[in-house]
Design an enzyme around this catalytic site. Structure first.
Site, PDB file in Angstrom:
ATOM      1  CE  LYS A  13      -1.896  -1.186   4.125  1.00 22.39           C
ATOM      2  NZ  LYS A  13      -1.420  -2.403   4.219  1.00 22.39           N
ATOM      3  NE  ARG A  88      -4.986  -1.314   9.658  1.00 25.58           N
ATOM      4  CZ  ARG A  88      -3.755  -0.853   9.215  1.00 25.58           C
ATOM      5  NH1 ARG A  88      -3.788   0.081   8.343  1.00 25.58           N
ATOM      6  NH2 ARG A  88      -2.841  -1.572   9.195  1.00 25.58           N
ATOM      7  NE  ARG A 127       8.005  -2.229   6.454  1.00 23.55           N
ATOM      8  CZ  ARG A 127       6.511  -2.028   6.534  1.00 23.55           C
ATOM      9  NH1 ARG A 127       6.216  -1.420   5.389  1.00 23.55           N
ATOM     10  NH2 ARG A 127       6.115  -2.719   7.285  1.00 23.55           N
ATOM     11  NE  ARG A 135       5.575  -0.140  10.202  1.00 26.60           N
ATOM     12  CZ  ARG A 135       4.511  -0.560   9.611  1.00 26.60           C
ATOM     13  NH1 ARG A 135       4.629  -0.039   8.297  1.00 26.60           N
ATOM     14  NH2 ARG A 135       3.324  -1.133   9.771  1.00 26.60           N
ATOM     15  NE  ARG A 146       2.035  -5.131  10.954  1.00 24.74           N
ATOM     16  CZ  ARG A 146       2.815  -4.832  10.389  1.00 24.74           C
ATOM     17  NH1 ARG A 146       3.897  -5.366  10.688  1.00 24.74           N
ATOM     18  NH2 ARG A 146       3.138  -4.295   9.137  1.00 24.74           N
TER      19      ARG A 146
HETATM   20  P1  AP5 Z   1       4.669  -1.334   2.010  1.00 29.72           P
HETATM   21  O1  AP5 Z   1       4.290  -0.882   0.699  1.00 29.72           O
HETATM   22  O2  AP5 Z   1       5.289  -0.981   3.077  1.00 29.72           O
HETATM   23  O3  AP5 Z   1       3.440  -2.216   2.365  1.00 29.72           O
HETATM   24  P2  AP5 Z   1       2.438  -1.754   3.321  1.00 29.72           P
HETATM   25  O4  AP5 Z   1       0.976  -2.481   2.634  1.00 29.72           O
HETATM   26  O5  AP5 Z   1       2.343  -0.278   3.139  1.00 29.72           O
HETATM   27  O6  AP5 Z   1       2.400  -2.489   4.678  1.00 29.72           O
HETATM   28  P3  AP5 Z   1       2.424  -2.012   6.293  1.00 29.72           P
HETATM   29  O7  AP5 Z   1       3.459  -2.855   6.735  1.00 29.72           O
HETATM   30  O8  AP5 Z   1       2.815  -0.610   6.295  1.00 29.72           O
HETATM   31  O9  AP5 Z   1       0.848  -2.375   6.422  1.00 29.72           O
HETATM   32  P4  AP5 Z   1       0.228  -2.113   7.700  1.00 29.72           P
HETATM   33  O10 AP5 Z   1      -1.223  -2.151   7.270  1.00 29.72           O
HETATM   34  O11 AP5 Z   1       0.497  -3.226   8.570  1.00 29.72           O
HETATM   35  O12 AP5 Z   1       0.752  -0.828   8.594  1.00 29.72           O
HETATM   36  P5  AP5 Z   1       0.212   0.514   8.712  1.00 29.72           P
HETATM   37  O13 AP5 Z   1       1.241   1.540   8.765  1.00 29.72           O
HETATM   38  O14 AP5 Z   1      -0.836   0.887   7.853  1.00 29.72           O
HETATM   39  O15 AP5 Z   1       5.565  -2.634   1.547  1.00 29.72           O
HETATM   40  C1  AP5 Z   1       6.269  -3.754   2.529  1.00 29.72           C
HETATM   41  C2  AP5 Z   1       7.513  -4.237   1.844  1.00 29.72           C
HETATM   42  O16 AP5 Z   1       7.475  -5.021   0.434  1.00 29.72           O
HETATM   43  C3  AP5 Z   1       8.795  -2.991   1.657  1.00 29.72           C
HETATM   44  O17 AP5 Z   1       9.572  -3.506   1.716  1.00 29.72           O
HETATM   45  C4  AP5 Z   1       8.251  -2.976  -0.121  1.00 29.72           C
HETATM   46  O18 AP5 Z   1       9.566  -2.361  -0.499  1.00 29.72           O
HETATM   47  C5  AP5 Z   1       8.005  -4.440  -0.232  1.00 29.72           C
HETATM   48  N1  AP5 Z   1       6.969  -4.553  -1.817  1.00 29.72           N
HETATM   49  C6  AP5 Z   1       6.143  -3.672  -1.744  1.00 29.72           C
HETATM   50  N2  AP5 Z   1       5.312  -4.079  -2.846  1.00 29.72           N
HETATM   51  C7  AP5 Z   1       6.110  -5.186  -3.390  1.00 29.72           C
HETATM   52  C8  AP5 Z   1       6.181  -6.012  -4.671  1.00 29.72           C
HETATM   53  N3  AP5 Z   1       5.030  -5.892  -5.432  1.00 29.72           N
HETATM   54  N4  AP5 Z   1       7.056  -7.144  -4.867  1.00 29.72           N
HETATM   55  C9  AP5 Z   1       7.968  -7.312  -3.832  1.00 29.72           C
HETATM   56  N5  AP5 Z   1       7.955  -6.841  -2.638  1.00 29.72           N
HETATM   57  C10 AP5 Z   1       7.217  -5.471  -2.553  1.00 29.72           C
HETATM   58  O19 AP5 Z   1      -0.520   0.166  10.198  1.00 29.72           O
HETATM   59  C11 AP5 Z   1       0.255   0.037  11.408  1.00 29.72           C
HETATM   60  C12 AP5 Z   1      -0.518   0.050  12.606  1.00 29.72           C
HETATM   61  O20 AP5 Z   1      -1.126   1.384  12.794  1.00 29.72           O
HETATM   62  C13 AP5 Z   1      -1.570  -0.947  12.700  1.00 29.72           C
HETATM   63  O21 AP5 Z   1      -1.295  -2.349  13.036  1.00 29.72           O
HETATM   64  C14 AP5 Z   1      -2.693  -0.329  13.744  1.00 29.72           C
HETATM   65  O22 AP5 Z   1      -2.021  -0.498  14.948  1.00 29.72           O
HETATM   66  C15 AP5 Z   1      -2.409   1.227  13.378  1.00 29.72           C
HETATM   67  N6  AP5 Z   1      -3.553   1.746  12.171  1.00 29.72           N
HETATM   68  C16 AP5 Z   1      -2.944   2.264  11.092  1.00 29.72           C
HETATM   69  N7  AP5 Z   1      -4.291   2.285  10.533  1.00 29.72           N
HETATM   70  C17 AP5 Z   1      -5.202   2.162  11.195  1.00 29.72           C
HETATM   71  C18 AP5 Z   1      -6.785   2.264  11.155  1.00 29.72           C
HETATM   72  N8  AP5 Z   1      -7.202   2.727  10.003  1.00 29.72           N
HETATM   73  N9  AP5 Z   1      -7.426   1.869  11.972  1.00 29.72           N
HETATM   74  C19 AP5 Z   1      -6.895   1.403  13.320  1.00 29.72           C
HETATM   75  N10 AP5 Z   1      -5.620   1.054  13.407  1.00 29.72           N
HETATM   76  C20 AP5 Z   1      -4.719   1.586  12.363  1.00 29.72           C
HETATM   77 MG    MG Z   2       2.520   0.953   4.876  1.00 30.38          MG
END
Ligand code: AP5
Ligand code: MG
Length: 194
Positions: A13, A88, A127, A135, A146
């Protein structure tokens, strides 16, 4: 143009949202990044959510709904925004529909990055190495929590949007540039309809 990118942790994402920011002048709105900024800044909100995020659970709907509602009113969102990690829960999706309606805004595309769960641990571990462990939730144990949260609380959004015929899926297992192309095809189609 306003877009939702959805998918489990590590789906890509953030990667695709940043590419769209540069390519289309849209603003990436990552609730995860916003919450991590609150934690780094040791704000009252950051102190409140730190343990929850470190554990891999979701923070409360009220917190993120208010955050997004305030954020999309800012001038840098006038050209459009990419929601990364929001909504989410079904309650967040419903609140988003309501707030956009009230603000006279709409969504142009809701895109799900479809990935194999088995590939996600390697992505998250890579990552963690690349960022020097920036992180706290990028480890095998928290990733499992997660993913559990994604399945229990976030996956129900898929039928919510599918039922309204609004969800488009892309193959998130493809290389980054191929995923970008798939998204571009959807957005270019959406732009023609709008
Ligand atoms: P990346 O692009 O970083 O993936 P991502 O989908 O952004 O993954 P996240 O780990 O950020 O998702 P998340 O939903 O757990 O975290 P968030 O910060 O939203 O890619 C990941 C890796 O893969 C990178 O190294 C990249 O280079 C690689 N990659 C990407 N595409 C690729 C491909 N096609 N092929 C190969 N490699 C690839 O949330 C964190 C926390 O915040 C949650 O757990 C929760 O506690 C809180 N939170 C956030 N939003 C909410 C909400 N709306 N409601 C409640 N709690 C929330
Ligand atoms: Mg992310």
């Amino acid at each position: 143009m306003n877009i939702i990118l959805m998918g489990p942790p590590g789906a890509g994402k953030g990667t695709q949202a940043k590419i769209l920011e540069d390519a289309r002048g849209l603003k990436q709105l990552s609730t995860g990044d916003m919450l991590r900024a609150e934690i780094s800044g040791e704000t009252p909100l950051g102190l409140k959510v730190k343990a929850i995020m470190d554990s891999g659970s979701l923070v409360s709907d009220e917190i993120v709904i208010e955050m997004i509602s305030n954020r999309i009113d800012q001038p840098d969102c006038v050209e459009g925004f990419i929601l990364d990690g929001f909504p989410r829960t079904v309650a967040q999706a419903e609140a988003l529909d309501k707030m956009l309606h009230a603000k006279g805004k709409d969504l142009n595309a809701i895109i799900q990055l479809v990935v194999d769960e088995a590939a996600l641990l390697a992505r998250i571990e890579r990552r963690a190495v690349e960022t020097g462990g920036a992180r706290a939730d990028d480890n095998a144990e928290t990733l499992k929590k997660r993913l559990d949260a994604y399945k229990a609380q976030t996956a129900p959004i898929v039928p919510y949007y599918e039922g309204q015929g609004r969800l488009k899926k892309v193959d998130g297992m493809a290389a980054v540039n191929i995923v970008t192309e798939q998204i571009a095809d959807i957005l270019d189609g959406a732009a023609k309809i709008a």
